[in-house]
Write a protein that holds these residues in place. Structure first.
Motif, PDB file in Angstrom:
ATOM      1  N   ASP A  21       4.029   6.920   6.428  1.00 21.49           N
ATOM      2  CA  ASP A  21       3.841   7.891   6.807  1.00 21.49           C
ATOM      3  C   ASP A  21       2.916   8.288   7.956  1.00 21.49           C
ATOM      4  O   ASP A  21       2.756   7.416   9.143  1.00 21.49           O
ATOM      5  CB  ASP A  21       2.856   8.705   5.443  1.00 21.49           C
ATOM      6  CG  ASP A  21       3.146   9.958   5.247  1.00 21.49           C
ATOM      7  OD1 ASP A  21       3.559  10.566   6.003  1.00 21.49           O
ATOM      8  OD2 ASP A  21       3.161  10.591   3.721  1.00 21.49           O
ATOM      9  N   THR A  22       2.342   9.204   8.451  1.00 25.33           N
ATOM     10  CA  THR A  22       1.471   9.642   9.624  1.00 25.33           C
ATOM     11  C   THR A  22       0.076   8.761   8.973  1.00 25.33           C
ATOM     12  O   THR A  22      -0.506   8.370   9.884  1.00 25.33           O
ATOM     13  CB  THR A  22       0.809  10.702   9.695  1.00 25.33           C
ATOM     14  OG1 THR A  22       0.838  11.640   8.876  1.00 25.33           O
ATOM     15  CG2 THR A  22       2.288  11.405  10.431  1.00 25.33           C
ATOM     16  N   ASP A  23      -0.165   8.757   7.916  1.00 24.79           N
ATOM     17  CA  ASP A  23      -1.429   8.180   7.559  1.00 24.79           C
ATOM     18  C   ASP A  23      -1.208   7.047   6.470  1.00 24.79           C
ATOM     19  O   ASP A  23      -0.324   7.582   5.418  1.00 24.79           O
ATOM     20  CB  ASP A  23      -2.347   9.194   6.917  1.00 24.79           C
ATOM     21  CG  ASP A  23      -2.965  10.015   8.035  1.00 24.79           C
ATOM     22  OD1 ASP A  23      -3.761   9.894   8.763  1.00 24.79           O
ATOM     23  OD2 ASP A  23      -2.689  10.935   7.509  1.00 24.79           O
ATOM     24  N   ILE A  24      -1.567   6.168   6.626  1.00 23.49           N
ATOM     25  CA  ILE A  24      -1.253   4.630   5.815  1.00 23.49           C
ATOM     26  C   ILE A  24      -2.559   3.925   5.482  1.00 23.49           C
ATOM     27  O   ILE A  24      -3.804   3.937   6.426  1.00 23.49           O
ATOM     28  CB  ILE A  24      -0.693   3.406   6.575  1.00 23.49           C
ATOM     29  CG1 ILE A  24       0.708   3.967   7.109  1.00 23.49           C
ATOM     30  CG2 ILE A  24       0.172   2.696   5.816  1.00 23.49           C
ATOM     31  CD1 ILE A  24       2.049   3.665   7.771  1.00 23.49           C
ATOM     32  N   THR A  25      -3.358   3.666   4.168  1.00 22.14           N
ATOM     33  CA  THR A  25      -3.873   3.489   3.928  1.00 22.14           C
ATOM     34  C   THR A  25      -3.885   1.919   2.936  1.00 22.14           C
ATOM     35  O   THR A  25      -2.789   1.870   2.324  1.00 22.14           O
ATOM     36  CB  THR A  25      -4.962   4.411   3.560  1.00 22.14           C
ATOM     37  OG1 THR A  25      -4.855   4.758   2.613  1.00 22.14           O
ATOM     38  CG2 THR A  25      -5.245   5.250   4.113  1.00 22.14           C
ATOM     39  N   GLY A  26      -5.037   1.233   2.988  1.00 18.45           N
ATOM     40  CA  GLY A  26      -4.705   0.059   1.807  1.00 18.45           C
ATOM     41  C   GLY A  26      -5.643  -1.189   2.311  1.00 18.45           C
ATOM     42  O   GLY A  26      -6.599  -0.900   2.886  1.00 18.45           O
ATOM     43  N   TYR A  27      -6.032  -1.506   0.819  1.00 15.38           N
ATOM     44  CA  TYR A  27      -7.027  -3.268   1.081  1.00 15.38           C
ATOM     45  C   TYR A  27      -6.323  -4.445   1.419  1.00 15.38           C
ATOM     46  O   TYR A  27      -4.972  -4.757   0.948  1.00 15.38           O
ATOM     47  CB  TYR A  27      -7.499  -3.236   0.373  1.00 15.38           C
ATOM     48  CG  TYR A  27      -8.636  -2.015  -0.986  1.00 15.38           C
ATOM     49  CD1 TYR A  27      -9.616  -1.325  -0.283  1.00 15.38           C
ATOM     50  CD2 TYR A  27      -8.200  -0.739  -1.527  1.00 15.38           C
ATOM     51  CE1 TYR A  27     -10.542  -1.178  -0.129  1.00 15.38           C
ATOM     52  CE2 TYR A  27      -8.706   0.672  -1.261  1.00 15.38           C
ATOM     53  CZ  TYR A  27     -10.047   0.037  -0.357  1.00 15.38           C
ATOM     54  OH  TYR A  27     -10.907   1.598  -0.714  1.00 15.38           O
ATOM     55  N   LYS A  66      -1.005   2.996   0.239  1.00 15.19           N
ATOM     56  CA  LYS A  66      -0.669   4.152   1.041  1.00 15.19           C
ATOM     57  C   LYS A  66       0.041   4.557   2.066  1.00 15.19           C
ATOM     58  O   LYS A  66      -0.310   4.379   2.548  1.00 15.19           O
ATOM     59  CB  LYS A  66      -1.751   5.470  -0.017  1.00 15.19           C
ATOM     60  CG  LYS A  66      -2.550   5.148  -1.153  1.00 15.19           C
ATOM     61  CD  LYS A  66      -3.486   6.049  -1.188  1.00 15.19           C
ATOM     62  CE  LYS A  66      -3.862   6.581  -2.520  1.00 15.19           C
ATOM     63  NZ  LYS A  66      -5.474   5.477  -3.056  1.00 15.19           N
ATOM     64  N   GLY A  67       0.967   5.355   1.692  1.00 20.06           N
ATOM     65  CA  GLY A  67       1.731   6.375   2.689  1.00 20.06           C
ATOM     66  C   GLY A  67       2.668   5.319   2.883  1.00 20.06           C
ATOM     67  O   GLY A  67       3.115   5.522   4.528  1.00 20.06           O
ATOM     68  N   VAL A  68       3.267   4.843   2.080  1.00 21.77           N
ATOM     69  CA  VAL A  68       5.019   3.852   3.002  1.00 21.77           C
ATOM     70  C   VAL A  68       5.755   3.942   2.047  1.00 21.77           C
ATOM     71  O   VAL A  68       4.855   3.614   0.160  1.00 21.77           O
ATOM     72  CB  VAL A  68       4.114   1.902   3.103  1.00 21.77           C
ATOM     73  CG1 VAL A  68       6.096   1.292   2.845  1.00 21.77           C
ATOM     74  CG2 VAL A  68       3.476   1.933   4.417  1.00 21.77           C
ATOM     75  N   LYS A  69       7.185   4.832   1.858  1.00 18.08           N
ATOM     76  CA  LYS A  69       7.799   4.170   0.616  1.00 18.08           C
ATOM     77  C   LYS A  69       9.321   3.876   1.141  1.00 18.08           C
ATOM     78  O   LYS A  69       9.676   3.572   2.586  1.00 18.08           O
ATOM     79  CB  LYS A  69       8.235   6.021   0.606  1.00 18.08           C
ATOM     80  CG  LYS A  69       6.772   6.864   0.462  1.00 18.08           C
ATOM     81  CD  LYS A  69       8.009   7.897  -0.085  1.00 18.08           C
ATOM     82  CE  LYS A  69       6.122   9.142  -0.140  1.00 18.08           C
ATOM     83  NZ  LYS A  69       6.987  10.536  -0.292  1.00 18.08           N
ATOM     84  N   ALA A  70       9.960   3.574   0.079  1.00 20.18           N
ATOM     85  CA  ALA A  70      11.022   2.361   0.108  1.00 20.18           C
ATOM     86  C   ALA A  70      12.230   2.672  -0.514  1.00 20.18           C
ATOM     87  O   ALA A  70      11.823   3.321  -1.544  1.00 20.18           O
ATOM     88  CB  ALA A  70      10.915   0.892  -0.641  1.00 20.18           C
ATOM     89  N   LYS A  71      13.071   3.643   0.070  1.00 20.27           N
ATOM     90  CA  LYS A  71      14.465   3.975  -0.474  1.00 20.27           C
ATOM     91  C   LYS A  71      15.155   3.260  -1.565  1.00 20.27           C
ATOM     92  O   LYS A  71      15.827   2.194  -1.130  1.00 20.27           O
ATOM     93  CB  LYS A  71      15.123   4.500   0.698  1.00 20.27           C
ATOM     94  CG  LYS A  71      16.275   5.171   0.332  1.00 20.27           C
ATOM     95  CD  LYS A  71      16.944   5.939   0.915  1.00 20.27           C
ATOM     96  CE  LYS A  71      17.507   7.066   0.609  1.00 20.27           C
ATOM     97  NZ  LYS A  71      18.636   8.008   1.514  1.00 20.27           N
ATOM     98  N   GLU A  72      15.181   3.912  -2.818  1.00 26.83           N
ATOM     99  CA  GLU A  72      15.823   2.680  -3.538  1.00 26.83           C
ATOM    100  C   GLU A  72      16.658   3.838  -4.110  1.00 26.83           C
ATOM    101  O   GLU A  72      17.378   5.071  -5.128  1.00 26.83           O
ATOM    102  CB  GLU A  72      14.602   3.170  -4.762  1.00 26.83           C
ATOM    103  CG  GLU A  72      14.277   1.596  -5.370  1.00 26.83           C
ATOM    104  CD  GLU A  72      15.147   0.292  -4.558  1.00 26.83           C
ATOM    105  OE1 GLU A  72      16.664   0.496  -5.214  1.00 26.83           O
ATOM    106  OE2 GLU A  72      15.060  -0.504  -3.991  1.00 26.83           O
TER     107      GLU A  72
END
Length: 137
Positions: free
Chosen positions: A74-80, A90-96
């Motif tokens: 996504d345009t905004d990706i966040t995480g630790y 947040k902001g990352v998706k994988a096609k399933e």
């Protein structure tokens, strides 16, 4: 949001932002091809909490050829970020199949397995060879 970013290192623009993102992946033993970013606006990192954020001009879809997996950034990706792990991503998706479940955590197994796990909020966990996410993949 501003509180999370307090005391963070911030790099603006594609070149500087990408350098910071790659140095974080290196420092925390994560595959360097994990974040195929384009048109980076800003990358930030707060060392004390591990909070990382990435802002891109547009959404990026990248196909990891070795495992034939399409991933959307996504345009905004966040995480630790922690050693061998990114959590609360947040902001990352994988096609399933026909769905795009969000990826909430990425964990690199301790050597010598060479595996990396992707966990989604839906409870789906997928494991792949970590070298599928090496730089240039």
């Amino acid at each position: 949001m501003a509180d999370l970013k307090a005391g963070g290192i911030v790099k603006k623009g594609q070149e500087e932002g990408l350098k910071l993102a790659i140095s974080l992946l290196e420092e925390y033993n994560l595959p360097l091809g994990l974040l195929p970013l384009a048109d980076v606006v800003e990358v930030g990192f707060v060392k004390s909490t591990g909070y990382m954020w990435i802002v891109q001009k547009k959404k990026v879809e990248h196909k990891f050829q070795m495992i034939s997996k399409l991933v959307s950034y996504d345009t905004d990706i966040t995480g630790y970020v922690e050693k061998k792990r990114i959590k609360k991503l947040k902001g990352v998706k994988a096609k399933e199949l026909m769905l795009w479940p969000p990826v909430s955590e990425i964990i690199v197994d301790e050597q010598p397995t060479g595996k990396i796990q992707f966990k989604s909020l839906a409870g789906i966990t997928k494991t792949f060879p970590a070298d599928a996410f090496a730089a240039g993949q």
